[in-house]
Design a protein around this motif. Structure first.
Motif, short mmCIF file in Angstrom:
data_model
loop_
_atom_site.label_atom_id
_atom_site.label_comp_id
_atom_site.label_asym_id
_atom_site.label_seq_id
_atom_site.Cartn_x
_atom_site.Cartn_y
_atom_site.Cartn_z
N ALA A 82 0.83 -1.21 0.00
CA ALA A 82 0.00 0.00 0.00
C ALA A 82 0.86 1.25 0.00
N GLU A 83 0.49 2.19 -0.85
CA GLU A 83 1.05 3.54 -0.88
C GLU A 83 -0.09 4.44 -0.44
N ILE A 84 0.01 5.04 0.73
CA ILE A 84 -1.10 5.76 1.33
C ILE A 84 -0.75 7.23 1.48
N THR B 282 -11.80 0.48 -5.36
CA THR B 282 -11.63 0.08 -6.75
C THR B 282 -11.01 -1.30 -6.81
N CYS C 7 -7.47 -2.54 -5.78
CA CYS C 7 -6.58 -1.57 -6.44
C CYS C 7 -6.40 -0.29 -5.64
N SER C 8 -7.50 0.22 -5.05
CA SER C 8 -7.39 1.47 -4.30
C SER C 8 -8.56 1.62 -3.34
N TYR D 82 -10.40 5.11 -1.28
CA TYR D 82 -10.43 6.55 -1.09
C TYR D 82 -11.50 6.89 -0.06
N LYS E 91 -6.10 8.45 0.58
CA LYS E 91 -6.08 7.74 -0.70
C LYS E 91 -5.02 6.66 -0.61
N ALA E 92 -5.42 5.41 -0.76
CA ALA E 92 -4.48 4.29 -0.72
C ALA E 92 -4.48 3.61 -2.08
N GLU E 93 -3.30 3.44 -2.63
CA GLU E 93 -3.11 2.70 -3.88
C GLU E 93 -2.48 1.36 -3.52
N PHE E 94 -3.06 0.27 -4.03
CA PHE E 94 -2.59 -1.07 -3.69
C PHE E 94 -1.93 -1.74 -4.89
N SER E 95 -0.89 -2.53 -4.60
CA SER E 95 -0.22 -3.30 -5.65
C SER E 95 0.18 -4.66 -5.07
#
Length: 170
Positions: free
Chosen positions: A37-39, A142, A150-151, A153, A160-164
């Motif tokens: 996670a990039e938060i 998402t 994926c994310s 919000y 806002k967290a982007e997941f990979s």
């Protein structure tokens, strides 16, 4: 006659536009998984791995910023345990700050996992954006075409967290 034809065509267009029913489905968040996670929250950001081990049971390892690197956070039942270089601190969840980032993220995802159905919209690349509301606020989750997270919000909290590297645990 011409006015009648225009009226009939106009009404048909209007009625067809109103007939659209929003799509509903359940995001596949009711699984055990690990994700990077990039938060971003406010003017701050954090990078970590997050593992969902069950409803309300989470573990996270922080990678950055460097001041927090190596901090491990676990959530189970109503207890939050923070570990760093052999030091352990346990707190009751209810005694945590209202804007505890970790609790907000986990509760939104857990809420979506329990939902019977949530409204969603679909993007051109096949992703679904689900909207829901829990105690922590309104959120958008998402998922990709394989139902991988994926994310997330949370507008009210400016998170806002982007997941990979989503990986289902078996």
């Amino acid at each position: 006659m011409k006015k009648l034809l225009i009226l009939v065509v106009s009404m048909t267009i209007i009625l067809c536009g109103c007939d659209k029913v929003p799509s509903e489905d359940t995001p596949m968040t009711n699984r055990l998984f690990n994700v990077n996670a990039e938060i971003d929250y406010g003017k701050n950001s954090i990078s970590c791995s997050m593992t969902r081990l069950g409803d309300g049971i989470w573990k996270s390892e922080i990678d950055s910023p460097s001041e927090l690197e190596g901090v491990s956070i676990s959530l189970s039942d109503n207890i939050i345990v923070t570990e760093y270089h052999g030091m352990t601190v346990a707190n009751e969840k209810e005694n945590s700050p209202q804007n505890n980032l970790y609790i907000i993220l986990s509760e939104c995802i857990d809420h979506s996992a329990k939902a019977v159905a949530l409204p969603y919209s679909e993007t051109d690349d096949g992703k679904k954006i689900f909207t829901g509301e829990c105690e922590k606020g309104n959120y958008e989750i998402t998922v990709d075409e394989n139902d991988n997270l994926c994310s997330l919000y949370v507008k009210e909290k400016n998170i806002k967290a982007e997941f990979s590297e989503f990986c289902v645990l078996e």
